[in-house]
Design an enzyme around this catalytic site. Sequence first.
Site, PDB file in Angstrom:
ATOM      1  N   ARG A  34      -0.927  -8.940  13.200  1.00  0.00           N
ATOM      2  CA  ARG A  34      -1.484  -7.847  12.285  1.00  0.00           C
ATOM      3  C   ARG A  34      -2.320  -8.463  11.105  1.00  0.00           C
ATOM      4  O   ARG A  34      -3.500  -7.854  10.818  1.00  0.00           O
ATOM      5  CB  ARG A  34      -0.338  -7.022  11.847  1.00  0.00           C
ATOM      6  CG  ARG A  34       0.468  -6.267  12.708  1.00  0.00           C
ATOM      7  CD  ARG A  34       1.182  -4.887  12.549  1.00  0.00           C
ATOM      8  NE  ARG A  34       1.721  -4.760  11.145  1.00  0.00           N
ATOM      9  CZ  ARG A  34       3.050  -5.104  10.494  1.00  0.00           C
ATOM     10  NH1 ARG A  34       3.872  -5.562  11.512  1.00  0.00           N
ATOM     11  NH2 ARG A  34       3.275  -4.776   9.521  1.00  0.00           N
ATOM     12  N   ARG A  78      11.724  -2.016  11.139  1.00  0.00           N
ATOM     13  CA  ARG A  78      10.659  -1.634  11.814  1.00  0.00           C
ATOM     14  C   ARG A  78      10.272  -2.524  13.078  1.00  0.00           C
ATOM     15  O   ARG A  78      10.484  -3.726  12.900  1.00  0.00           O
ATOM     16  CB  ARG A  78       9.451  -1.579  10.833  1.00  0.00           C
ATOM     17  CG  ARG A  78       9.047  -0.053  10.246  1.00  0.00           C
ATOM     18  CD  ARG A  78       7.742  -0.524   9.149  1.00  0.00           C
ATOM     19  NE  ARG A  78       6.613  -0.990  10.094  1.00  0.00           N
ATOM     20  CZ  ARG A  78       5.417  -0.932   9.181  1.00  0.00           C
ATOM     21  NH1 ARG A  78       5.076  -0.377   8.053  1.00  0.00           N
ATOM     22  NH2 ARG A  78       4.469  -1.539   9.820  1.00  0.00           N
ATOM     23  N   ARG A  98      -9.693   1.333   9.045  1.00  0.00           N
ATOM     24  CA  ARG A  98      -9.441  -0.038   9.297  1.00  0.00           C
ATOM     25  C   ARG A  98     -10.421  -0.726  10.123  1.00  0.00           C
ATOM     26  O   ARG A  98     -10.519  -1.839  10.477  1.00  0.00           O
ATOM     27  CB  ARG A  98      -8.204   0.090  10.150  1.00  0.00           C
ATOM     28  CG  ARG A  98      -6.877   0.019   9.120  1.00  0.00           C
ATOM     29  CD  ARG A  98      -5.496  -0.135  10.240  1.00  0.00           C
ATOM     30  NE  ARG A  98      -4.687  -0.939   9.811  1.00  0.00           N
ATOM     31  CZ  ARG A  98      -3.329  -0.411   9.301  1.00  0.00           C
ATOM     32  NH1 ARG A  98      -3.385   0.903   9.135  1.00  0.00           N
ATOM     33  NH2 ARG A  98      -2.649  -1.032   8.987  1.00  0.00           N
ATOM     34  N   LYS A 156       0.689  -1.135  -0.219  1.00  0.00           N
ATOM     35  CA  LYS A 156       0.100  -0.067   0.100  1.00  0.00           C
ATOM     36  C   LYS A 156       0.881   1.300   0.101  1.00  0.00           C
ATOM     37  O   LYS A 156       0.609   2.044  -0.879  1.00  0.00           O
ATOM     38  CB  LYS A 156      -0.884   0.028   1.250  1.00  0.00           C
ATOM     39  CG  LYS A 156      -1.735  -1.121   1.054  1.00  0.00           C
ATOM     40  CD  LYS A 156      -2.893  -0.842   2.469  1.00  0.00           C
ATOM     41  CE  LYS A 156      -2.151  -0.787   3.690  1.00  0.00           C
ATOM     42  NZ  LYS A 156      -1.737  -2.032   4.360  1.00  0.00           N
ATOM     43  N   ARG A 182      11.323  -6.928   4.880  1.00  0.00           N
ATOM     44  CA  ARG A 182      11.460  -5.363   5.096  1.00  0.00           C
ATOM     45  C   ARG A 182      12.214  -5.246   6.355  1.00  0.00           C
ATOM     46  O   ARG A 182      12.808  -4.064   6.732  1.00  0.00           O
ATOM     47  CB  ARG A 182       9.876  -4.747   4.956  1.00  0.00           C
ATOM     48  CG  ARG A 182       9.869  -3.364   5.151  1.00  0.00           C
ATOM     49  CD  ARG A 182       8.611  -2.895   5.027  1.00  0.00           C
ATOM     50  NE  ARG A 182       7.414  -3.162   6.113  1.00  0.00           N
ATOM     51  CZ  ARG A 182       6.070  -2.937   6.023  1.00  0.00           C
ATOM     52  NH1 ARG A 182       5.494  -2.504   4.981  1.00  0.00           N
ATOM     53  NH2 ARG A 182       5.202  -3.083   6.977  1.00  0.00           N
TER      54      ARG A 182
HETATM   55  P1  ADP Z   1       0.975  -2.503   7.898  1.00  0.00           P
HETATM   56  O1  ADP Z   1       2.157  -2.535   7.249  1.00  0.00           O
HETATM   57  O2  ADP Z   1       0.500  -3.218   9.059  1.00  0.00           O
HETATM   58  O3  ADP Z   1      -0.113  -1.855   7.119  1.00  0.00           O
HETATM   59  P2  ADP Z   1       0.717   0.592   8.765  1.00  0.00           P
HETATM   60  O4  ADP Z   1       2.297   1.319   8.618  1.00  0.00           O
HETATM   61  O5  ADP Z   1      -0.179   0.983   7.898  1.00  0.00           O
HETATM   62  O6  ADP Z   1       1.232  -1.062   8.767  1.00  0.00           O
HETATM   63  O7  ADP Z   1       0.621   0.920  10.384  1.00  0.00           O
HETATM   64  C1  ADP Z   1       1.492   0.400  11.441  1.00  0.00           C
HETATM   65  C2  ADP Z   1       0.856   0.498  12.728  1.00  0.00           C
HETATM   66  O8  ADP Z   1       0.019   1.855  12.787  1.00  0.00           O
HETATM   67  C3  ADP Z   1      -0.884  -0.518  12.744  1.00  0.00           C
HETATM   68  O9  ADP Z   1      -0.153  -1.890  12.969  1.00  0.00           O
HETATM   69  C4  ADP Z   1      -1.406   0.205  13.865  1.00  0.00           C
HETATM   70  O10 ADP Z   1      -0.941  -0.032  14.996  1.00  0.00           O
HETATM   71  C5  ADP Z   1      -1.372   1.500  13.562  1.00  0.00           C
HETATM   72  N1  ADP Z   1      -2.427   2.102  12.893  1.00  0.00           N
HETATM   73  C6  ADP Z   1      -2.299   2.416  11.552  1.00  0.00           C
HETATM   74  N2  ADP Z   1      -3.247   2.927  10.935  1.00  0.00           N
HETATM   75  C7  ADP Z   1      -4.305   2.588  11.847  1.00  0.00           C
HETATM   76  C8  ADP Z   1      -5.895   2.738  11.768  1.00  0.00           C
HETATM   77  N3  ADP Z   1      -6.437   3.463  10.904  1.00  0.00           N
HETATM   78  N4  ADP Z   1      -6.578   2.488  13.036  1.00  0.00           N
HETATM   79  C9  ADP Z   1      -5.705   1.906  13.970  1.00  0.00           C
HETATM   80  N5  ADP Z   1      -4.504   1.987  14.067  1.00  0.00           N
HETATM   81  C10 ADP Z   1      -3.687   2.006  12.973  1.00  0.00           C
END
Ligand code: ADP
Length: 191
Positions: A144, A133, A88, A13, A127
Amino acid sequence: MRLILMGPPGAGKGTQAKFVADHFGIPAISTGDIFRANVSQGTPLGVEAQRYMDAGDYVPDEVTNQMVRNRIDEPDAQPGFLLDGYPRTLAQVQELDGMIAFTGHSLDAVVVLTVDEDEIVDRLLQRALVEGRADDTEDVIRKRQAIYSEQTEPLIEVYRGRGILIEVNGMGEVDDVTERIFEALDVVPQS
Ligand code: ADP
């Protein structure tokens, strides 16, 4: 254009969000990136979010919703925006509906990247090696994904029901995926 980019963790994404946002001249708004920036700057929001993120849990809706509301109120997001990682949860969908309705616009499309889940665990572990990370360990990655299936996947049917869902094959070369997204979006009428 007001767009959402969805897909399980590791679907690519973030990578695609930047290309798509540039293509339409709108900002890519990544909740994950905003949280990470706050964590590294040690802001109160970052301190609050970090414990959830490290555990692979979602940050509480009220915290996330307020952050997105502030971000899309900024001038650069007035012509439109692409959301990456938001909404989400069903509660976030409702909140976003309210935010967009308030501006007198509507959501133009929701793009879902479809991927092979086992393959993306490998991608995420890769990654982890490159970017380091904190939430990219195998246990946290699996968690996740489980939370995604449980809380976020149901959103796909909500948007399908509204007739604005576009599913795009997210496997293969980055450029090919970008091309598929452009092809699908270029025929979407803008509100
Ligand atoms: P991923 O690679 O899991 O899609 P992101 O970089 O989008 O990771 O998000 C990392 C973390 O930030 C998530 O695991 C969550 O803890 C938090 N997070 C991001 N967006 C949201 C959201 N819309 N609602 C709740 N938590 C979020």
